[in-house]
Design an enzyme around this catalytic site. Structure first.
Site: not given
Length: 329
Positions: A53, A218-219, A223-224
Site C-alpha cells: 500500500y 464498503p462504500l 458510489l454509496l
C-alpha cells in the site's frame, strides 16, 4: 465504539477498522498521523495495511513501495502507548521486488516479506498477518509451515486471508487442522450493497469455520456515499465513477431517496447494512481526511428495520441467497 471478537478468536477489535491504503498516495504523512490519532480517540483499535500500500501496488523503484507501512511505523515510533493500543494488520502476496521470488506465498517469500514489514512498521510483531490473495501454486503444507514458524518466533500472532473463495477457506482450514493450528481467524472480501457475490459461498464458509468477515470497499469506491448529491453540489467525480453512476443511476436515485427518508447519510446506511450481518467482524473505512473519519461512527448507532432491509434488497439485489439454493432446488 463497539467491539467484537475477531472470528472465533479471543481478540476483540473495533467494529470499524482503519484502512490505510491511501496513506502515502492520496493522503500525505501529516494528515495520516492526524487520522491515526483521531482513530484512537474515537476508539478504533484495528489498523489495516499491506506491504504494497501507499503507491502503485506494483514494484516501482522510482516511487518506492511499502510507503503505508513506513508511515505507520513512523507514527508508532513517536512512542507513548500507541503500539499497545492497536491491533496491527498487514498483508503478504503482492510483488515487492523484481525478483522471481519477490511475490506470492512461498515460504521463502513469506519469511522475507514479514521481516521487511516488521522493519517498515518499526515493531517486533504483527497482530494479524493476512494472505492478500490465494496462491494455488503453493501447497498449504508449505504455507502453514511458514506461518507456524513466524508464530513460534512471536513475529505473527494471528493469520487471516483476503480475496479467498469459499473452497479456498475450507481447504486452508482443513490443512491447518491437520497441523493442530488455529488457522484463519478472518477473511477480507469485497462486500457492499453493489457487490454481494460473497453471499453465495464465502459467507457460509466463514460462518461454518468461525472466520470473521472484514469487508473492503464498503462504500463501493464512494458510489454509496451520496455521490449524486455531491455531484449536484458541484463536486467532480473521476471518469470511472461517472461511468458507474450512469450504470447504476436508477438504483442510486432510489437509494439516496431512501436514505433521505430515513434521515441518515448514505455512507452511514451502507455501513450499517454491513454491520447487521452477524458473520461480519469489522468494516474497513479508508478516510482521506480527519473529517471523513469523524463521520463514520454514526453507522454503529443505526438500526435498520426489516422493512428497510427488504427495500435495500430490492434496490441492490443479492445473488438470491446462499449456494446451492440460490440457483438450484
Amino acid at each position: 465504539m463497539d467491539y467484537k471478537h475477531l472470528g472465533r478468536s479471543g481478540l476483540r477489535v473495533s467494529r470499524l477498522a482503519l484502512g490505510t491504503m491511501n496513506f502515502g498516495d492520496a493522503t500525505d504523512e501529516p494528515t495520516a498521523f492526524q487520522i491515526m490519532d483521531a482513530a484512537l480517540e474515537a476508539g478504533i483499535n484495528f489498523f489495516d495495511t499491506a506491504d504494497v500500500y501507499g503507491g502503485p501496488q506494483t514494484p516501482d523503484m522510482d516511487k518506492g513501495f511499502g510507503i503505508s507501512e513506513e508511515i505507520i511505523g513512523r507514527w508508532l515510533a513517536q512512542g507513548g502507548d500507541r503500539r499497545d493500543r492497536i491491533v496491527l494488520a498487514t498483508k503478504v502476496y503482492q510483488p515487492m521486488g523484481l525478483g522471481r521470488n519477490d511475490k506470492y506465498l512461498s515460504a521463502y517469500h513469506i519469511r522475507r516479506a514479514c521481516e521487511a514489514s516488521l522493519r517498515r512498521l518499526q515493531t517486533d510483531h504483527i497482530d494479524l498477518y493476512q494472505m492478500h490473495h490465494i496462491d494455488r501454486a503453493t501447497p498449504w503444507e508449505e504455507i502453514w509451515q511458514a506461518m507456524d514458524q513466524l508464530m513460534r518466533e512471536g513475529k505473527v500472532t494471528y493469520v487471516g486471508s483476503s480475496n479467498f473463495a469459499g473452497w479456498d477457506i475450507a481447504t486452508a482450514q482443513n490443512a491447518a487442522t491437520s497441523r493442530h493450528l488455529l488457522g484463519l481467524v478472518s477473511e477480507q472480501s469485497l462486500y457492499n450493497l453493489t457487490a454481494r457475490t460473497v453471499e453465495l459461498e464465502v459467507i457460509p464458509a466463514l460462518r461454518y469455520y468461525g472466520v470473521g468477515l472484514i469487508p473492503w470497499s464498503p462504500l463501493a469506491g464512494g458510489l454509496l456515499g451520496g455521490v449524486l448529491r455531491k455531484m449536484s453540489e458541484g463536486r467532480r467525480a473521476s471518469d470511472q465513477v461517472q461511468q458507474q453512476i450512469e450504470q447504476h443511476r436508477p438504483q442510486l436515485e432510489r437509494y439516496e431517496a431512501l436514505c433521505s427518508d430515513l434521515g441518515e447519510q448514505p455512507a452511514d446506511v451502507a455501513l450499517a447494512w454491513l454491520l447487521h450481518n452477524p458473520v461480519l467482524t469489522s468494516a474497513i473505512i479508508g478516510p482521506r481526511t480527519v473529517e471523513q473519519l469523524k463521520d463514520s461512527p454514526r453507522a454503529l448507532d443505526i438500526s435498520l428495520s426489516q422493512e428497510t432491509l427488504r427495500e435495500l434488497d430490492d434496490i441492490w439485489p443479492g445473488p438470491g441467497g446462499e449456494a446451492p439454493q440460490a440457483y438450484a432446488w
